[in-house]
Design a protein around this motif. Structure first.
Motif, PDB file in Angstrom:
ATOM      1  N   VAL A   1      -8.410 -20.282  11.982  1.00 22.54           N
ATOM      2  CA  VAL A   1      -8.121 -21.049  12.780  1.00 22.54           C
ATOM      3  C   VAL A   1      -7.106 -20.769  13.932  1.00 22.54           C
ATOM      4  N   GLY A   2      -7.161 -20.503  14.855  1.00 24.48           N
ATOM      5  CA  GLY A   2      -6.134 -20.224  15.694  1.00 24.48           C
ATOM      6  C   GLY A   2      -5.899 -21.588  16.583  1.00 24.48           C
ATOM      7  N   VAL A   3      -4.783 -21.960  16.849  1.00 24.89           N
ATOM      8  CA  VAL A   3      -4.351 -23.253  17.445  1.00 24.89           C
ATOM      9  C   VAL A   3      -3.413 -22.871  18.632  1.00 24.89           C
ATOM     10  N   ASP A   4      -3.709 -23.124  19.902  1.00 21.45           N
ATOM     11  CA  ASP A   4      -2.695 -22.553  21.014  1.00 21.45           C
ATOM     12  C   ASP A   4      -3.334 -23.441  22.232  1.00 21.45           C
ATOM     13  N   PRO A   5      -2.142 -23.987  22.756  1.00 25.14           N
ATOM     14  CA  PRO A   5      -2.393 -24.507  24.440  1.00 25.14           C
ATOM     15  C   PRO A   5      -2.653 -23.750  25.290  1.00 25.14           C
ATOM     16  N   ASN A   6      -2.569 -22.320  25.192  1.00 20.47           N
ATOM     17  CA  ASN A   6      -2.904 -21.275  26.310  1.00 20.47           C
ATOM     18  C   ASN A   6      -4.295 -20.607  25.903  1.00 20.47           C
ATOM     19  N   ASP A   7      -5.441 -21.063  26.678  1.00 16.26           N
ATOM     20  CA  ASP A   7      -6.678 -20.600  26.230  1.00 16.26           C
ATOM     21  C   ASP A   7      -6.786 -18.883  26.370  1.00 16.26           C
ATOM     22  N   LYS A   8      -5.700 -18.392  27.133  1.00 19.15           N
ATOM     23  CA  LYS A   8      -5.766 -16.750  27.316  1.00 19.15           C
ATOM     24  C   LYS A   8      -5.695 -16.067  26.060  1.00 19.15           C
ATOM     25  N   MET A   9      -5.089 -17.026  25.109  1.00 15.37           N
ATOM     26  CA  MET A   9      -4.652 -16.232  23.830  1.00 15.37           C
ATOM     27  C   MET A   9      -6.172 -16.105  22.805  1.00 15.37           C
ATOM     28  N   LYS A  10      -6.952 -16.512  23.264  1.00 16.34           N
ATOM     29  CA  LYS A  10      -8.296 -16.217  22.648  1.00 16.34           C
ATOM     30  C   LYS A  10      -8.550 -14.745  22.645  1.00 16.34           C
ATOM     31  N   ALA A  11      -8.670 -14.157  23.636  1.00 10.53           N
ATOM     32  CA  ALA A  11      -8.961 -12.823  23.935  1.00 10.53           C
ATOM     33  C   ALA A  11      -7.795 -11.844  23.066  1.00 10.53           C
ATOM     34  N   PHE A  12      -6.758 -12.231  23.296  1.00  7.43           N
ATOM     35  CA  PHE A  12      -5.763 -11.303  22.539  1.00  7.43           C
ATOM     36  C   PHE A  12      -5.960 -11.486  21.054  1.00  7.43           C
ATOM     37  N   ALA A  13      -6.421 -12.755  20.290  1.00 10.39           N
ATOM     38  CA  ALA A  13      -6.616 -12.911  18.971  1.00 10.39           C
ATOM     39  C   ALA A  13      -7.911 -12.233  18.625  1.00 10.39           C
ATOM     40  N   THR A  14      -8.760 -12.570  19.560  1.00 14.34           N
ATOM     41  CA  THR A  14      -9.947 -11.629  18.964  1.00 14.34           C
ATOM     42  C   THR A  14      -9.879 -10.156  18.978  1.00 14.34           C
ATOM     43  N   ASP A  15      -9.173  -9.532  19.924  1.00 12.68           N
ATOM     44  CA  ASP A  15      -8.857  -8.178  20.004  1.00 12.68           C
ATOM     45  C   ASP A  15      -8.235  -7.713  18.884  1.00 12.68           C
ATOM     46  N   ASN A  16      -7.182  -8.372  18.447  1.00 11.60           N
ATOM     47  CA  ASN A  16      -6.487  -7.967  17.048  1.00 11.60           C
ATOM     48  C   ASN A  16      -7.330  -8.088  15.878  1.00 11.60           C
ATOM     49  N   LEU A  17      -8.323  -9.000  16.008  1.00 12.19           N
ATOM     50  CA  LEU A  17      -9.153  -8.972  14.707  1.00 12.19           C
ATOM     51  C   LEU A  17      -9.906  -7.853  14.886  1.00 12.19           C
ATOM     52  N   ALA A  18     -10.444  -7.446  15.917  1.00 17.19           N
ATOM     53  CA  ALA A  18     -11.405  -6.343  16.054  1.00 17.19           C
ATOM     54  C   ALA A  18     -10.499  -4.890  15.676  1.00 17.19           C
ATOM     55  N   LYS A  19      -9.582  -4.968  15.948  1.00 12.97           N
ATOM     56  CA  LYS A  19      -8.460  -3.817  15.641  1.00 12.97           C
ATOM     57  C   LYS A  19      -8.411  -3.681  14.255  1.00 12.97           C
ATOM     58  N   ALA A  20      -8.259  -4.763  13.551  1.00 17.41           N
ATOM     59  CA  ALA A  20      -7.898  -4.773  12.070  1.00 17.41           C
ATOM     60  C   ALA A  20      -9.352  -4.280  11.452  1.00 17.41           C
ATOM     61  N   ARG A  21     -10.638  -4.593  11.834  1.00 19.04           N
ATOM     62  CA  ARG A  21     -11.745  -4.247  11.227  1.00 19.04           C
ATOM     63  C   ARG A  21     -11.976  -2.607  11.530  1.00 19.04           C
ATOM     64  N   VAL A  22     -11.648  -2.251  12.954  1.00 14.96           N
ATOM     65  CA  VAL A  22     -11.634  -0.779  12.946  1.00 14.96           C
ATOM     66  C   VAL A  22     -10.552  -0.034  12.174  1.00 14.96           C
ATOM     67  N   ALA A  23      -9.606  -0.537  11.875  1.00 18.48           N
ATOM     68  CA  ALA A  23      -8.688   0.018  11.056  1.00 18.48           C
ATOM     69  C   ALA A  23      -8.925   0.127   9.741  1.00 18.48           C
ATOM     70  N   GLY A  24     -10.054  -0.494   9.295  1.00 20.13           N
ATOM     71  CA  GLY A  24     -10.492  -0.204   7.736  1.00 20.13           C
ATOM     72  C   GLY A  24     -10.637  -1.418   7.038  1.00 20.13           C
ATOM     73  N   SER A  25     -10.005  -2.601   7.442  1.00 22.54           N
ATOM     74  CA  SER A  25     -10.115  -3.743   6.692  1.00 22.54           C
ATOM     75  C   SER A  25     -11.580  -4.282   6.173  1.00 22.54           C
ATOM     76  N   GLU A  26     -11.809  -4.584   4.996  1.00 23.24           N
ATOM     77  CA  GLU A  26     -13.058  -4.836   4.440  1.00 23.24           C
ATOM     78  C   GLU A  26     -13.081  -6.390   4.368  1.00 23.24           C
ATOM     79  N   LEU A  27     -11.982  -7.133   4.658  1.00 24.82           N
ATOM     80  CA  LEU A  27     -12.045  -8.599   4.604  1.00 24.82           C
ATOM     81  C   LEU A  27     -13.098  -9.360   5.374  1.00 24.82           C
ATOM     82  N   ASP A  28     -13.936 -10.107   5.086  1.00 26.84           N
ATOM     83  CA  ASP A  28     -14.918 -10.853   5.887  1.00 26.84           C
ATOM     84  C   ASP A  28     -14.158 -12.169   6.279  1.00 26.84           C
ATOM     85  N   ALA A  29     -13.756 -12.021   7.727  1.00 31.96           N
ATOM     86  CA  ALA A  29     -13.075 -12.848   8.298  1.00 31.96           C
ATOM     87  C   ALA A  29     -13.694 -13.489   9.658  1.00 31.96           C
TER      88      ALA A  29
END
Length: 206
Positions: free
Chosen positions: A9-37
């Motif tokens: 759960v990411g908490v931020d007053p800046n709604d533009k951070m959603k895309a930043f967080a989503t992109d970073n999670l996607a990068k973690a998955r591409v990097a090979g993380s097997e964790l279901d998040a």
């Protein structure tokens, strides 16, 4: 083994951070993380976290308490949402206590920093705030990041809501993994292996 999945759960007053967080999670998955998040981004502020009391298995806070309006209230909220025994993991830049020249510059340019960097303060003693919040224990390290100028004075650590056996063993392992140059806190895979098995709710104020 560790938890099979994470509810982030990411908490931020800046709604533009959603895309930043989503992109970073996607990068973690591409990097090979097997964790279901799963990831939810919630509009909010650290001083009023939109989570029930005692609901989070961990709170992670990185370079956030420099810019909140009320650091004491923000840390009190973090403590409120943590389950008993759960860790608050943090890394923040702070007012230097071992370099008088740097501290003088931080104080001199603090007002300009606040105006130009979205409320970021250079003069905060964040570790003191955390230690005064009533956690069962606080373990932290101060260090300097070469080349980071006015924000080179840093503090990183873990505060425990209450003493808990597995966390007492987990804490030194986490602190030993802090990479002082690259903000290298434990990877998701490393953390997963050391935490009890369950679905973990991690609240992450940006």
């Amino acid at each position: 083994g560790g938890p099979s999945s994470l509810d982030l759960v990411g908490v931020d007053p800046n709604d533009k951070m959603k895309a930043f967080a989503t992109d970073n999670l996607a990068k973690a998955r591409v990097a090979g993380s097997e964790l279901d998040a799963s990831l939810r981004i919630v509009h909010g502020v650290a001083e009023a976290l939109p989570l029930p009391s005692k609901s989070a298995d961990a709170v992670i806070c990185t370079l956030t308490l420099c810019s909140v309006l009320d650091p004491e209230r923000a840390v009190a909220e973090i403590k409120r949402v943590l389950k008993p025994g759960a860790p608050f993991m943090f890394i923040e830049h702070v007012l230097s206590e071992d370099d008088p020249n740097l501290a003088q510059l931080q104080l001199r340019f603090n007002s300009m920093q606040i105006a130009m960097a979205d409320g970021c303060h250079l003069d905060r003693k964040t570790l003191d705030v955390i230690k005064s919040a009533g956690f069962g224990s606080v373990e932290a390290e101060r260090f300097s990041l070469p080349g980071f100028g006015l924000i080179s004075s840093q503090v990183a650590g873990i505060a425990l809501n209450l003493a808990h056996a597995w966390l007492d063993a987990f804490l030194p392992h986490v602190l030993s993994k802090i990479d002082r140059v690259n903000y290298g806190l434990l990877s998701a895979e490393q953390t997963r292996k050391d935490m009890p098995t369950s679905r973990k709710l991690l609240a992450v104020p940006f």
